[in-house]
Design a protein around this motif. Structure first.
Motif, mmCIF file in Angstrom:
data_model
loop_
_atom_site.group_PDB
_atom_site.id
_atom_site.type_symbol
_atom_site.label_atom_id
_atom_site.label_comp_id
_atom_site.label_asym_id
_atom_site.label_seq_id
_atom_site.Cartn_x
_atom_site.Cartn_y
_atom_site.Cartn_z
ATOM 1 N N GLU A 197 1.026 -1.252 0.056
ATOM 2 C CA GLU A 197 -0.443 0.181 0.003
ATOM 3 C C GLU A 197 1.349 0.902 0.167
ATOM 4 O O GLU A 197 0.290 2.351 -0.988
ATOM 5 C CB GLU A 197 -0.854 -0.058 1.328
ATOM 6 C CG GLU A 197 -1.890 -1.252 1.304
ATOM 7 C CD GLU A 197 -2.615 -1.374 2.258
ATOM 8 O OE1 GLU A 197 -2.191 -0.027 3.356
ATOM 9 O OE2 GLU A 197 -3.745 -1.780 2.386
ATOM 10 N N LEU A 198 1.812 1.123 0.567
ATOM 11 C CA LEU A 198 2.556 1.697 0.672
ATOM 12 C C LEU A 198 3.730 2.829 -0.319
ATOM 13 O O LEU A 198 4.047 3.513 -0.663
ATOM 14 C CB LEU A 198 3.004 2.656 2.446
ATOM 15 C CG LEU A 198 3.077 2.869 3.467
ATOM 16 C CD1 LEU A 198 3.564 2.180 4.168
ATOM 17 C CD2 LEU A 198 2.394 3.227 3.940
ATOM 18 N N CYS A 199 4.120 1.640 -0.738
ATOM 19 C CA CYS A 199 4.955 2.193 -2.422
ATOM 20 C C CYS A 199 3.408 2.698 -3.244
ATOM 21 O O CYS A 199 3.974 3.093 -3.896
ATOM 22 C CB CYS A 199 5.771 0.571 -2.720
ATOM 23 S SG CYS A 199 6.586 0.209 -2.116
ATOM 24 N N ASP A 200 2.321 1.635 -3.304
ATOM 25 C CA ASP A 200 1.562 2.660 -4.231
ATOM 26 C C ASP A 200 1.708 4.051 -3.478
ATOM 27 O O ASP A 200 1.336 4.524 -4.580
ATOM 28 C CB ASP A 200 0.102 1.851 -4.078
ATOM 29 C CG ASP A 200 0.153 0.373 -4.297
ATOM 30 O OD1 ASP A 200 0.977 0.196 -4.835
ATOM 31 O OD2 ASP A 200 -0.998 0.157 -3.330
ATOM 32 N N LYS A 201 0.875 4.405 -2.444
ATOM 33 C CA LYS A 201 1.421 5.723 -2.428
ATOM 34 C C LYS A 201 2.178 6.261 -2.488
ATOM 35 O O LYS A 201 1.819 7.267 -3.039
ATOM 36 C CB LYS A 201 1.047 5.730 -0.465
ATOM 37 C CG LYS A 201 0.287 6.660 0.040
ATOM 38 C CD LYS A 201 0.845 7.082 1.396
ATOM 39 C CE LYS A 201 0.582 8.408 2.516
ATOM 40 N NZ LYS A 201 0.612 8.114 3.399
ATOM 41 N N TYR A 202 3.546 6.301 -1.816
ATOM 42 C CA TYR A 202 4.250 6.848 -2.427
ATOM 43 C C TYR A 202 5.136 6.640 -4.483
ATOM 44 O O TYR A 202 6.252 7.499 -4.067
ATOM 45 C CB TYR A 202 5.835 6.754 -1.596
ATOM 46 C CG TYR A 202 5.415 7.441 -0.317
ATOM 47 C CD1 TYR A 202 5.191 8.523 0.107
ATOM 48 C CD2 TYR A 202 5.370 6.742 0.782
ATOM 49 C CE1 TYR A 202 4.424 9.116 1.060
ATOM 50 C CE2 TYR A 202 4.910 7.412 1.991
ATOM 51 C CZ TYR A 202 4.583 8.397 1.623
ATOM 52 O OH TYR A 202 3.957 9.103 3.178
#
Length: 284
Positions: free
Chosen positions: A200-205
């Motif tokens: 999720e955080l790789c998607d976000k950033y």
């Protein structure tokens, strides 16, 4: 080994919605429209025939299909822009890698409705983007996103936390530091980071992922001996994470090639479960 991710007890009606998949396509070099395809499996978990309506929505787009299921049967239901014209999106908000544009995300809601009530539902976050892997003037692997060549900057991510208990806040800070350093790729080395937060955080950033299937360098570890269990792990990983737009490449082995019998099985699995991403047998 043991329980290290969140554990849920859930209840459903007679029909369960499983393994949703969202894929997107762009008419490159144009990026002013996109074709979205949605696929999911519905399963009748009872001893009796069941019928209902599978419904889906993406913001203002709605679609549905009636389904009848024999006892203890499954059915794959698919929607695309050919049978559902609303899935041809105009002026889509695209997902881009860090430094190339914003990380726009959409939400898909799927539900199986029976007599006015929901038997089961799934929510899926996804990004509209198209990744390609070759260009006319080079034999090298060249990652392009939405028709734009990406200058890959990144490296190995060995393990997010050895005891598998990293808090989301710390993981958020670490991946955000990649963004601030103008990096755009993490190699999930030997597939050792497996938490939902990581993806999720790789998607976000906007951090692309080179993700791997648990095979170390041949000199560092043996080949998987129990191939059915190994393949079940790979299948579960793909089904769990394949809707994340950040994943760019699936790779089988670190610094070596998988045994032929495993490589053959992985290629079959890719043909079944992964219609758009590159499968790379070796990190070399």
């Amino acid at each position: 080994t043991g329980i290290w991710q969140k554990v849920f007890l859930s209840a459903t009606g007679p029909v369960v919605v499983k393994d949703p998949l969202v894929t997107t396509d762009l008419p490159l070099p144009k990026i002013d429209s996109a074709d979205v395809a949605v696929q999911t499996t519905v399963e009748n978990i009872t001893d009796q025939p069941q019928k209902g309506v599978l419904k889906g929505s993406i913001e203002g787009i709605a679609f549905e299909q009636p389904v009848e299921l024999a006892a203890h049967s499954t059915q794959v239901v698919s929607f695309d822009s050919k049978n559902t014209p609303a899935l041809h999106m105009q002026q889509p908000r695209l997902w881009w890698p860090n430094g190339y544009g914003p990380q726009n995300l959409y939400k898909l809601h799927l539900s199986f409705e029976m007599d006015g009530t929901s038997s089961d539902a799934q929510d899926v976050s996804f990004g509209v983007r198209k990744i390609t892997y070759s260009v006319p003037d080079s034999e090298n692997l060249t990652i392009s996103v939405n028709g734009v060549r990406v200058f890959i900057r990144g490296g190995n991510w060995g393990l997010d936390e050895a005891m598998k208990r990293i808090p989301r806040e710390r993981l958020d800070a670490e991946i955000r530091m990649h963004q601030l350093a103008n990096l755009n790729l993490i190699r999930n080395w030997v597939g050792q980071s497996t938490g939902e937060d990581f993806y999720e955080l790789c998607d976000k950033y906007g951090i692309l992922l080179w993700d791997e299937f648990f095979q170390p360098n041949p000199s560092d570890g043996p080949n998987p001996a129990d191939i059915p269990t190994y393949m079940a792990n790979v299948r579960d990983k793909i089904l769990r994470f394949r809707n994340h737009p950040s994943i760019a490449v699936w790779c089988a082995r670190n610094e070596g090639y998988p045994p032929k019998e495993i490589d053959d099985e992985l290629r079959k699995l890719m043909a079944e479960l992964e219609p758009t991403r590159l499968y790379q047998p070796s990190s070399t």
